[in-house]
Design a protein around this motif. Structure first.
Motif, short mmCIF file in Angstrom:
data_model
loop_
_atom_site.label_atom_id
_atom_site.label_comp_id
_atom_site.label_asym_id
_atom_site.label_seq_id
_atom_site.Cartn_x
_atom_site.Cartn_y
_atom_site.Cartn_z
N ALA A 44 -6.77 28.59 1.23
CA ALA A 44 -5.94 29.14 0.16
C ALA A 44 -5.11 30.32 0.67
CB ALA A 44 -6.82 29.58 -1.01
N LYS A 45 -5.71 31.14 1.51
CA LYS A 45 -5.00 32.29 2.07
C LYS A 45 -3.86 31.82 2.98
CE LYS A 45 -5.94 36.69 4.33
NZ LYS A 45 -6.96 37.54 4.92
N GLU A 46 -4.12 30.81 3.80
CA GLU A 46 -3.08 30.27 4.67
C GLU A 46 -1.94 29.67 3.86
OE1 GLU A 46 -4.95 27.52 7.32
OE2 GLU A 46 -5.92 29.08 8.49
N LEU A 47 -2.28 28.95 2.81
CA LEU A 47 -1.27 28.34 1.96
C LEU A 47 -0.40 29.41 1.31
CD1 LEU A 47 -0.16 25.72 0.73
CD2 LEU A 47 -1.79 26.03 -1.13
N THR A 48 -1.03 30.46 0.84
CA THR A 48 -0.29 31.55 0.21
C THR A 48 0.63 32.23 1.21
OG1 THR A 48 -2.16 31.92 -1.28
CG2 THR A 48 -0.55 33.68 -1.13
N SER A 49 0.13 32.47 2.42
CA SER A 49 0.97 33.14 3.42
C SER A 49 2.12 32.23 3.86
CB SER A 49 0.14 33.58 4.62
OG SER A 49 -0.35 32.46 5.32
N ASP A 50 1.87 30.93 3.98
CA ASP A 50 2.95 29.99 4.32
C ASP A 50 4.03 29.99 3.23
OD1 ASP A 50 1.66 29.30 6.63
OD2 ASP A 50 0.88 27.39 5.87
N PHE A 51 3.59 30.01 1.99
CA PHE A 51 4.53 30.03 0.87
C PHE A 51 5.36 31.31 0.89
CE2 PHE A 51 5.51 30.67 -3.69
CZ PHE A 51 6.26 29.53 -3.89
N ALA A 52 4.71 32.44 1.17
CA ALA A 52 5.42 33.72 1.22
C ALA A 52 6.44 33.72 2.36
CB ALA A 52 4.43 34.86 1.40
N GLU A 53 6.08 33.13 3.50
CA GLU A 53 7.02 33.05 4.62
C GLU A 53 8.24 32.20 4.26
OE1 GLU A 53 4.91 31.56 7.99
OE2 GLU A 53 3.61 33.31 8.12
N GLU A 54 8.02 31.09 3.57
CA GLU A 54 9.13 30.24 3.15
C GLU A 54 10.05 30.97 2.20
OE1 GLU A 54 10.03 27.19 4.17
OE2 GLU A 54 8.40 27.26 5.63
N ILE A 55 9.50 31.73 1.28
CA ILE A 55 10.31 32.49 0.33
C ILE A 55 11.16 33.52 1.08
CG2 ILE A 55 10.19 34.23 -1.50
CD1 ILE A 55 7.88 32.65 -2.68
N GLU A 56 10.57 34.18 2.07
CA GLU A 56 11.32 35.16 2.86
C GLU A 56 12.47 34.49 3.61
OE1 GLU A 56 11.22 38.48 2.98
OE2 GLU A 56 9.78 38.31 1.33
#
Length: 67
Positions: A44-56
């Protein structure tokens, strides 16, 4: 979720688990459950960080397109 169970409910669950699985299996089951929960949190943490990177990345692209 656990606030609705209460202490008597937890005791009942533990007694039933002890009867069903026996004292030798309970530590193994607890360990497996802990590892599963740890892996779930990690994913879940990896998914959240991947999502945040995509948004950036999208924000950066939008900024370059505005110029």
């Amino acid at each position: 979720m656990l606030s609705n169970i209460g202490i008597p409910g937890l005791i009942l669950i533990l007694v039933l688990a002890l009867i069903i699985f026996g004292p030798k299996k309970l530590p193994e089951i607890g360990r497996a459950f802990g590892q599963t929960l740890k892996e779930f949190k990690k994913s879940a943490k990896e998914l959240t960080s991947d999502f945040a990177e995509e948004i950036e990345e999208v924000k950066e692209i939008q900024e370059t397109m505005k110029k």
